[in-house]
Design a protein around this motif. Structure first.
Motif, PDB file in Angstrom:
ATOM      1  N   MET A   1     -34.105-111.380   5.624  1.00  0.00           N
ATOM      2  CA  MET A   1     -33.736-111.557   6.933  1.00  0.00           C
ATOM      3  C   MET A   1     -32.748-112.589   7.268  1.00  0.00           C
ATOM      4  N   VAL A   2     -31.610-112.375   7.935  1.00  0.00           N
ATOM      5  CA  VAL A   2     -30.865-113.397   8.376  1.00  0.00           C
ATOM      6  C   VAL A   2     -31.133-113.564   9.896  1.00  0.00           C
ATOM      7  N   ARG A   3     -31.508-114.934  10.108  1.00  0.00           N
ATOM      8  CA  ARG A   3     -31.915-115.299  11.545  1.00  0.00           C
ATOM      9  C   ARG A   3     -31.159-116.175  12.222  1.00  0.00           C
ATOM     10  N   PHE A   4     -30.747-115.966  13.596  1.00  0.00           N
ATOM     11  CA  PHE A   4     -29.817-117.177  14.162  1.00  0.00           C
ATOM     12  C   PHE A   4     -30.611-118.186  14.914  1.00  0.00           C
ATOM     13  N   PRO A   5     -29.878-119.210  15.249  1.00  0.00           N
ATOM     14  CA  PRO A   5     -30.415-120.163  15.811  1.00  0.00           C
ATOM     15  C   PRO A   5     -31.053-119.837  17.020  1.00  0.00           C
ATOM     16  N   GLU A   6     -32.195-120.616  17.390  1.00  0.00           N
ATOM     17  CA  GLU A   6     -32.991-120.398  19.035  1.00  0.00           C
ATOM     18  C   GLU A   6     -31.681-120.861  19.814  1.00  0.00           C
ATOM     19  N   GLY A   7     -31.680-120.008  20.895  1.00  0.00           N
ATOM     20  CA  GLY A   7     -30.829-120.344  21.912  1.00  0.00           C
ATOM     21  C   GLY A   7     -29.299-119.689  21.698  1.00  0.00           C
ATOM     22  N   PHE A   8     -29.197-118.838  20.778  1.00  0.00           N
ATOM     23  CA  PHE A   8     -27.708-118.471  20.213  1.00  0.00           C
ATOM     24  C   PHE A   8     -27.380-117.585  21.351  1.00  0.00           C
ATOM     25  N   LYS A  85     -27.958-106.160  30.605  1.00  0.00           N
ATOM     26  CA  LYS A  85     -29.337-106.625  30.454  1.00  0.00           C
ATOM     27  C   LYS A  85     -30.056-105.695  29.417  1.00  0.00           C
ATOM     28  N   GLU A  86     -29.966-104.495  29.944  1.00  0.00           N
ATOM     29  CA  GLU A  86     -30.664-103.462  28.939  1.00  0.00           C
ATOM     30  C   GLU A  86     -30.125-103.614  27.563  1.00  0.00           C
ATOM     31  N   LEU A  87     -29.101-104.181  27.337  1.00  0.00           N
ATOM     32  CA  LEU A  87     -28.620-104.056  25.649  1.00  0.00           C
ATOM     33  C   LEU A  87     -28.912-105.522  25.314  1.00  0.00           C
ATOM     34  N   GLY A  88     -29.812-106.122  26.075  1.00  0.00           N
ATOM     35  CA  GLY A  88     -30.390-107.644  25.623  1.00  0.00           C
ATOM     36  C   GLY A  88     -29.307-108.783  25.407  1.00  0.00           C
ATOM     37  N   HIS A  89     -28.406-108.555  26.460  1.00  0.00           N
ATOM     38  CA  HIS A  89     -27.263-109.694  26.264  1.00  0.00           C
ATOM     39  C   HIS A  89     -27.791-110.692  27.005  1.00  0.00           C
ATOM     40  N   ASN A  90     -27.856-112.105  26.556  1.00  0.00           N
ATOM     41  CA  ASN A  90     -28.275-113.364  27.273  1.00  0.00           C
ATOM     42  C   ASN A  90     -26.958-114.030  27.779  1.00  0.00           C
ATOM     43  N   ALA A 385     -27.695-104.214  20.133  1.00  0.00           N
ATOM     44  CA  ALA A 385     -28.723-104.572  20.731  1.00  0.00           C
ATOM     45  C   ALA A 385     -29.973-104.773  19.795  1.00  0.00           C
ATOM     46  N   ARG A 386     -30.093-104.076  18.805  1.00  0.00           N
ATOM     47  CA  ARG A 386     -31.135-104.048  17.697  1.00  0.00           C
ATOM     48  C   ARG A 386     -30.844-105.607  16.925  1.00  0.00           C
ATOM     49  N   ILE A 387     -29.535-105.890  16.694  1.00  0.00           N
ATOM     50  CA  ILE A 387     -29.413-107.129  16.221  1.00  0.00           C
ATOM     51  C   ILE A 387     -29.859-108.309  17.089  1.00  0.00           C
ATOM     52  N   ILE A 388     -29.382-108.097  18.296  1.00  0.00           N
ATOM     53  CA  ILE A 388     -30.026-109.163  19.423  1.00  0.00           C
ATOM     54  C   ILE A 388     -31.564-109.507  19.327  1.00  0.00           C
ATOM     55  N   GLU A 389     -32.098-108.165  19.434  1.00  0.00           N
ATOM     56  CA  GLU A 389     -33.467-108.197  19.671  1.00  0.00           C
ATOM     57  C   GLU A 389     -34.223-108.868  18.610  1.00  0.00           C
ATOM     58  N   ASN A 390     -33.595-108.519  17.247  1.00  0.00           N
ATOM     59  CA  ASN A 390     -34.428-109.303  15.981  1.00  0.00           C
ATOM     60  C   ASN A 390     -33.764-110.696  15.742  1.00  0.00           C
ATOM     61  N   SER A 391     -32.806-111.122  16.629  1.00  0.00           N
ATOM     62  CA  SER A 391     -31.833-112.316  16.523  1.00  0.00           C
ATOM     63  C   SER A 391     -31.637-112.451  15.102  1.00  0.00           C
TER      64      SER A 391
END
Ligand code: BGC
Length: 398
Positions: A1-8, A85-90, A385-391
């Motif tokens: 699993m490739v994880r992105f930093p918190e707050g990305f 927002k629905e797509l998880g964009h921050n 959105a799935r990539i974002i959700e899993n960070s």
């Protein structure tokens, strides 16, 4: 699993002239004057490209080249941000249309300013961080008539406009002064195929010089009012696999000229100079390796990096999901190799008006039906959105 930093930051980008509709600026004027010519030369251009029949028809219609009501994002921004927002964009990057704010020299339109206050508020209400671009290529007509960016007063005009906006939009922390000065000056002042249609090396150099000064002046103004602001430019970066000279001229010259006046480096990456097997509808090579390379090369500036644009014209949505995944993987590799990348903004949230190509290139995570203006979320947007959700992504960094 490739994880992105918190707050990305994960999001998408747009620009005012391309989505809002009903602009009155130097571009809308230029469109009126050039639509027929562009439609006439479309067939010749398509000779080089493998394109879809419906695209060919659209590209030969002069109406394709008039931005007109565009996506009516000016009226529908809340609906569009609901989708983000629905797509998880921050986070979301958008631009302010200078010609609305200052329709006459020195006269600011309070209603237009209030509009952008509401845009920022609508993003905040949805938990989305605004990244605000002050200038994404279009100029108020009075300024274009006074010589545009070549005018010696341009840096002062730009700083005054920046001051107006920074004092009006409280709470915005991320500011992009200028978008892709290299693309703008190359097309408008070197090749002469965009407004103002100059073909002169002297004008090209002068335009770059003025834009550099304008950025620095705006940087100082924004810092004065918001010392904590993060300020930069969005710069078009190409991976030149074979030429250090091109790399220097296209990628580095402008960034070097604003050294000391940027808190981060903003990267718009679309393609490299390699001839890859996969091509976009516009014939651009798809080369995710290039994004890794450019992020590594930008470490030399010692600043955080944001990918502020990256996208693909893909009307059938056949390549976009893989495109996103591969480019996100390149970012993950770059982070693992020490590049301080803090955000990814896909170009674009919506299908939009692609400058001298008009409406046929489809860059949106969200499809826009230009007859009804109905929005439909594309499958690739759900993948993103799935990539974002899993960070992050499944699998190894690679
Ligand atoms: C620009 C956008 C444009 C995109 C796709 C970037 O160069 O900033 O305005 O739509 O590329 O061509």
């Amino acid at each position: 699993m490739v994880r992105f930093p918190e707050g990305f930051f994960w999001g998408a980008a747009t620009s005012a002239h391309q989505v809002e509709g009903n602009s009155h600026n130097d571009w809308s004027r230029w469109e009126e004057q050039n639509a027929r010519r562009l439609a006439g030369q479309a067939e010749r251009e398509f000779g080089r490209l493998a394109s879809w029949p419906d695209i060919r028809v659209q590209a030969q219609d002069p109406a394709n080249y008039i931005s007109g009501r565009a996506c009516e994002h000016f009226e529908r921004f809340r609906e569009d941000f609901d989708i983000a927002k629905e797509l998880g964009h921050n986070a979301h990057r958008f631009s302010i249309e200078w010609s609305r704010i200052e329709p006459e020299e020195g006269k600011f339109d309070e209603n237009a300013i209030e509009h952008y206050r509401q845009v920022v508020a609508a993003l905040r209400e949805r938990g989305i961080e605004p990244f605000v671009t002050l200038w994404h290529w279009a100029l108020p007509q009075w300024l274009a008539q006074e010589g545009g960016v070549l005018n010696g007063k341009f840096p002062g005009y730009f700083a005054r406009y920046a001051e107006k906006m920074v004092t009006s939009l409280s709470g915005v922390e991320f500011w992009l002064t200028l978008n892709e000065t290299n693309v703008y000056t190359a097309h408008g002042y070197w090749k002469g195929i965009w407004p103002p249609g100059e073909r002169s090396i002297c004008c090209f150099l002068l335009a770059n010089h003025r834009l550099s000064r304008a950025h620095k002046a705006a940087y100082a103004v924004i810092k004065k009012y918001v010392p904590s602001a993060h300020i930069g430019v969005a710069h078009n970066i190409i991976w030149f696999s074979r030429s250090r000279m091109k790399d220097y001229v296209w990628n580095c010259l402008f960034l070097n000229s604003i050294r000391g006046f940027q808190d981060f480096v903003g990267v718009n990456y679309y393609h490299s100079d390699r001839d890859t097997a996969v091509k976009t509808d516009m014939g651009w090579s798809v080369d995710p390796e290039g994004l890794f390379r450019v992020l590594i090369s930008l470490k030399k500036y010692g600043k955080p990096l944001y990918v502020l644009e990256n996208g693909i014209a893909d009307s059938r949505d056949e390549k976009r999901a893989v495109f996103i995944r591969d480019h996100v993987r390149s970012i993950a590799r770059a982070i693992a190799a020490g590049a301080d990348v803090r955000g990814y903004f896909h170009w674009s949230l919506l299908d939009n008006f692609e400058w001298d190509k008009g409406f046929w290139p489809r860059f949106g995570l969200v499809e826009v039906d230009y007859k009804t203006l109905q929005r439909s979320i594309r499958p690739s947007a759900r993948e993103y959105a799935r990539i974002i959700e899993n960070s992050g992504l499944d699998g190894e960094v690679g």
